[in-house]
Every structure is written in structure tokens, then in C-alpha cells.
Design a protein around this motif. Sequence first.
Motif, PDB file in Angstrom:
ATOM      1  N   GLU A 161       0.920  -1.222   0.057  1.00 40.61           N
ATOM      2  CA  GLU A 161       0.110   0.094  -0.021  1.00 40.61           C
ATOM      3  C   GLU A 161       0.975   1.407  -0.038  1.00 40.61           C
ATOM      4  N   ALA A 207       2.573   1.714  -3.356  1.00 38.53           N
ATOM      5  CA  ALA A 207       1.432   2.306  -4.373  1.00 38.53           C
ATOM      6  C   ALA A 207       1.269   3.895  -4.308  1.00 38.53           C
ATOM      7  N   ALA A 237      -3.707  -0.046 -16.093  1.00 39.04           N
ATOM      8  CA  ALA A 237      -4.710  -0.679 -15.193  1.00 39.04           C
ATOM      9  C   ALA A 237      -4.132  -0.311 -13.675  1.00 39.04           C
ATOM     10  N   GLN A 238      -2.921  -0.479 -13.511  1.00 40.40           N
ATOM     11  CA  GLN A 238      -2.338  -0.294 -12.306  1.00 40.40           C
ATOM     12  C   GLN A 238      -2.541   1.058 -12.038  1.00 40.40           C
ATOM     13  N   ARG A 278      -4.500   3.570 -12.944  1.00 46.65           N
ATOM     14  CA  ARG A 278      -5.790   3.898 -12.763  1.00 46.65           C
ATOM     15  C   ARG A 278      -6.201   3.519 -11.417  1.00 46.65           C
ATOM     16  N   THR A 279      -5.895   2.342 -10.896  1.00 48.50           N
ATOM     17  CA  THR A 279      -6.201   1.793  -9.556  1.00 48.50           C
ATOM     18  C   THR A 279      -5.457   2.472  -8.416  1.00 48.50           C
ATOM     19  N   PHE A 280      -4.530   2.812  -8.741  1.00 46.90           N
ATOM     20  CA  PHE A 280      -3.542   3.781  -7.482  1.00 46.90           C
ATOM     21  C   PHE A 280      -4.190   5.137  -7.477  1.00 46.90           C
ATOM     22  N   ALA A 327      -7.108   5.961  -8.151  1.00 48.21           N
ATOM     23  CA  ALA A 327      -8.706   5.776  -7.616  1.00 48.21           C
ATOM     24  C   ALA A 327      -8.422   5.594  -6.053  1.00 48.21           C
ATOM     25  N   THR A 328      -7.753   4.909  -5.627  1.00 49.70           N
ATOM     26  CA  THR A 328      -7.279   4.763  -4.091  1.00 49.70           C
ATOM     27  C   THR A 328      -6.650   5.589  -3.142  1.00 49.70           C
TER      28      THR A 328
END
Length: 330
Positions: A269, A272, A321-322, A324-326, A328-329
Motif C-alpha cells: 500500500e 502504491a 490499469a495499475q 488507474r487503480t492507484f 482511484a485509491t
Amino acid sequence: MTERAPEAAPPGIEEIRRAAGALAGLLPLPTPLVYSPALSERLEAHVSLKLEFANPIGAFKLRGGVFLAGELADELRSTGLVTASTGNHGQSIAYAAGLHGLRAAVFVPEGANPDKVASMRRLGAEVREQGARFDDANAAALEFAAERGMRYVAVDEPLLLPGVATAALEVLDPHAGQQPDTELVIVPLGAGSGACGWILTREGLGAACEVWAVQSAQAPAGHDSWREGRIVQRPDATIAEGVATGTGFEVTQAVLRDRLDDFLLVEDEAIAAAVVELLEHAHLLVELAGAAPLAAANQARERLRGRRVVLVLSGANITLAQLRTFLATD
């Protein structure tokens, strides 16, 4: 043809300088060392970033692969190179083989970073998916090399070290280095060639800087092997494929054992979050392994205060994709 290279003594500074000469003209070197005012302010230290992704494959490992292939090219014309990789090491071997006119086969775990796999194929390598984790792919690569009489290149191959170490030479050389008075370098560690390169160069030059390694707490085999003074296996559940291994490696651990100054574990975490922090505050897009040094610096910020620090950003092969995930969180 042997399945694996014979053991060799770690390279000294003259071998590292020879590697630098061999790579000159073949790669865009030196890679930049960039001072970051924003990260320096946040960490209360003089923080510079070694942009080891500034090359054709976006990863530091290219130095080692190109040097190795150049050293072995004549004897491997009829056979070629075989390796296993989660991505960047495989790209290095694929690029280096193409540069020197050699065949290359790379074994990757199933579900490996698709951008890195596509790059390896684009560079001309035969890519085979094998098993769920790196260790499965590595076993298949060893078997393939033995069956075909090809040269297996381990991720801790000694002949990679002189080339990899040239990054440290670019920074620490007292006559032509980018920052010879560096006090601390933080390096991400998978198999360990990057950290070894900095240690061997530091020793060869007599430089005073400390070298710290960092690894994901979700794949701590290298860290635990160093702490325990023996090779151990650990679960590998990290999302950071550049530091994803389930075992320590004898060649690199032998260098690290009594010479590495510290070894930090950071959570996935935090890694990221460091990807996003580098994008926001340094305007640099890096992969997870490349952001691990910043995650370590954030975790150990009290120990960095007032020091001249280099964070080695080892790679930039992050997928959309990675990212976008990071984001978003965050």
C-alpha cells in the motif's frame, strides 16, 4: 554449454569501469540524476532521483544484460540465451540479445505484466508463460536451457553485476560523478543485483555513502535471507513484480551479507502511494518497484533528515490499469 555460469568473484572497480566503456555508445548513458525540491522539502533532506528507467526498456537491468551479451556473443551465436523473469530482467536479455544478434527465450509467470511481456516479444524474444510465480518460471527456464544447450542467465548472474554497477559509478565517481558526496542511496531489491552494484562501486571508489535496500513486506525473502545470514524462502504475494521473489539468491546475498547498511520492508500500500507521490511531486511515472525507495524514505524519514540522499527509480513499466487503480485509491 553449462546450464549456469560458474561462480566468480564480484567485480572490482576496474571491471566496472571497463563495463562503463563497453556500454558507452550502446545505451543512452549516463541516466539523469535529478534534484527534487518538493521531495527534499517533504523529507527535510537533499533528495535526488536517479532515473534508471531512462533507457529503451524503461528499467535499470538493461545495463547488465547488454554487458553480458557483449561478453558472450561470439560463443553463443548458434545457441543463445535463456532466462526467467517477472518482466524487466527478461526485457534486458531480449534487448541485449537482439543488439548482439543472439536468440533469446524468456520464461515468465502466468499473468505477468502484459506490457513487459509485449515488450519482450517486440524485441524478438520467445516468451513462454510457466507457473503461477517466478520460481515456477525459473525452474522451467533451467530445464529448457539444459535440453537445448543454451546459456541460462540467472537473475543473480555474476556477469550482470559490472554492467549494473555502472549506474553507481555515474553518481559516485570522485572525478566525474553526478554527486560524489552522496551520503545515502536507497535501492529496490528483487534478486539484488542493483544493491550489489552500488555496494561494489562504493567499495571500489572508497566512497562513504550508505546503501540501503528495500523490498515489499509481502515478498520478504531477500530481506529475511539477509537478516538471518542464510538463504530462506518466503511467501511471495506482492503486487510489485519488480521485487517479487520467493527466495533469496546466493550470489547477491554473499555480497550483501556484511556490506549492506540496512534493509527495509514496506507495505504494498505504501509503495502504491509512492507511485502517486512521485507523479504528483516529481512529475515522474514509475512502476511499483521503482517507487519502493520513496516508500522506504517516507517510512524512515527521521533517519534521512539533513542528509544527501539518492533514491534509485529502477523502472517505469507500470500498466495503465495499475495506474488507474492507484489514482482511484489515493
